[in-house]
Design a protein around this motif. Structure first.
Motif, PDB file in Angstrom:
ATOM      1  N   ASP A   1      -4.775  -7.752   5.301  1.00 44.93           N
ATOM      2  CA  ASP A   1      -3.818  -8.732   4.787  1.00 44.93           C
ATOM      3  C   ASP A   1      -3.793  -8.650   3.264  1.00 44.93           C
ATOM      4  N   ASP A   2      -3.097  -9.563   2.625  1.00 41.35           N
ATOM      5  CA  ASP A   2      -2.957  -9.483   1.174  1.00 41.35           C
ATOM      6  C   ASP A   2      -4.290  -9.643   0.442  1.00 41.35           C
ATOM      7  N   PHE A   3      -5.293 -10.250   1.108  1.00 37.18           N
ATOM      8  CA  PHE A   3      -6.599 -10.412   0.472  1.00 37.18           C
ATOM      9  C   PHE A   3      -7.435  -9.137   0.551  1.00 37.18           C
ATOM     10  N   ASN A   4      -7.597  -8.575   1.763  1.00 38.42           N
ATOM     11  CA  ASN A   4      -8.510  -7.442   1.910  1.00 38.42           C
ATOM     12  C   ASN A   4      -7.816  -6.076   1.924  1.00 38.42           C
ATOM     13  N   GLU A   5      -6.523  -6.036   1.775  1.00 42.64           N
ATOM     14  CA  GLU A   5      -5.811  -4.758   1.739  1.00 42.64           C
ATOM     15  C   GLU A   5      -6.290  -3.848   0.612  1.00 42.64           C
ATOM     16  N   PRO A   6      -6.582  -4.367  -0.585  1.00 42.97           N
ATOM     17  CA  PRO A   6      -7.094  -3.465  -1.618  1.00 42.97           C
ATOM     18  C   PRO A   6      -8.414  -2.776  -1.228  1.00 42.97           C
ATOM     19  N   LEU A   7      -9.294  -3.488  -0.520  1.00 45.03           N
ATOM     20  CA  LEU A   7     -10.542  -2.882  -0.065  1.00 45.03           C
ATOM     21  C   LEU A   7     -10.263  -1.792   0.965  1.00 45.03           C
TER      22      LEU A   7
ATOM     23  N   MET B   1       0.844  -1.168   0.000  1.00 47.95           N
ATOM     24  CA  MET B   1       0.000   0.000   0.000  1.00 47.95           C
ATOM     25  C   MET B   1       0.894   1.236   0.000  1.00 47.95           C
ATOM     26  N   LYS B   2       0.788   2.022  -1.041  1.00 47.36           N
ATOM     27  CA  LYS B   2       1.555   3.259  -1.155  1.00 47.36           C
ATOM     28  C   LYS B   2       0.867   4.348  -0.336  1.00 47.36           C
ATOM     29  N   LYS B   3       1.583   4.927   0.596  1.00 47.87           N
ATOM     30  CA  LYS B   3       1.010   5.967   1.437  1.00 47.87           C
ATOM     31  C   LYS B   3       1.289   7.326   0.809  1.00 47.87           C
ATOM     32  N   ASP B   4       0.201   8.052   0.511  1.00 48.08           N
ATOM     33  CA  ASP B   4       0.307   9.379  -0.060  1.00 48.08           C
ATOM     34  C   ASP B   4      -0.630  10.307   0.711  1.00 48.08           C
ATOM     35  N   ASP B   5      -0.818  11.543   0.225  1.00 51.88           N
ATOM     36  CA  ASP B   5      -1.663  12.507   0.927  1.00 51.88           C
ATOM     37  C   ASP B   5      -3.097  12.010   1.097  1.00 51.88           C
ATOM     38  N   SER B   6      -3.659  11.423   0.057  1.00 48.51           N
ATOM     39  CA  SER B   6      -5.032  10.930   0.124  1.00 48.51           C
ATOM     40  C   SER B   6      -5.158   9.836   1.180  1.00 48.51           C
ATOM     41  N   TYR B   7      -4.212   8.933   1.201  1.00 48.74           N
ATOM     42  CA  TYR B   7      -4.217   7.858   2.192  1.00 48.74           C
ATOM     43  C   TYR B   7      -4.091   8.430   3.604  1.00 48.74           C
ATOM     44  N   GLU B   8      -3.161   9.340   3.805  1.00 46.35           N
ATOM     45  CA  GLU B   8      -2.936   9.909   5.134  1.00 46.35           C
ATOM     46  C   GLU B   8      -4.147  10.711   5.615  1.00 46.35           C
ATOM     47  N   ARG B   9      -4.774  11.491   4.715  1.00 47.65           N
ATOM     48  CA  ARG B   9      -6.007  12.215   5.073  1.00 47.65           C
ATOM     49  C   ARG B   9      -7.093  11.229   5.468  1.00 47.65           C
ATOM     50  N   GLY B  10      -7.231  10.166   4.684  1.00 45.81           N
ATOM     51  CA  GLY B  10      -8.251   9.165   4.957  1.00 45.81           C
ATOM     52  C   GLY B  10      -8.030   8.447   6.267  1.00 45.81           C
ATOM     53  N   ARG B  11      -6.807   8.086   6.547  1.00 46.21           N
ATOM     54  CA  ARG B  11      -6.489   7.416   7.819  1.00 46.21           C
ATOM     55  C   ARG B  11      -6.796   8.333   8.994  1.00 46.21           C
TER      56      ARG B  11
END
Length: 126
Positions: A30-36, A1-11
């Motif tokens: 995990d590797d299965f549900n990480e994309p969700l 999972m690449k952490k960027d501004d959108s990810y950090e704002r969302g977290r």
């Protein structure tokens, strides 16, 4: 999972609204549900919930009404908690439920009242 501004704002948004439980599923992915979890974090909370067009309280109120219409009790309970964190009051939640019940129908509305009451009781907001 690449952490960027959108990810950090969302977290950050998930944590602000739901506390530690709101990021627990993200951290436990995990590797299965990480994309969700990545999708929810970036798009839902990092991109949409973080927009300036509506404040968080209004977004919470809309979300509650939509979840009543979809008969999604688990998500409704979570978003009742998030709504309280975003400044929505018990009285406002009651009005949202009443209004939504008229438009979505009694079966979905009635179930939602029960789940909302339990969520408010659990949050000591009842």
């Amino acid at each position: 999972m690449k952490k960027d501004d959108s990810y950090e704002r969302g977290r950050a948004m998930r944590f602000d609204m739901f506390g530690e439980p709101g990021v627990r599923s993200l951290d436990a992915s995990d590797d299965f549900n990480e994309p969700l979890q990545d999708l929810v974090t970036r798009m839902c909370f990092g991109d949409v919930w973080s927009r300036d067009g509506l404040d968080r309280k209004t977004r919470s109120m809309l979300t509650i009404a939509i979840l009543v219409g979809q008969s999604r009790p688990d998500q409704l309970r979570n978003h009742i908690n998030g709504a309280l964190a975003n400044g929505v009051t018990k009285d406002e939640i009651r009005e949202i439920l009443l209004h939504a019940t008229i438009y979505v129908g009694l079966p979905a509305g009635t179930d939602s009242w029960r789940h909302a009451r339990e969520a408010l009781q659990d949050a000591d907001a009842y």
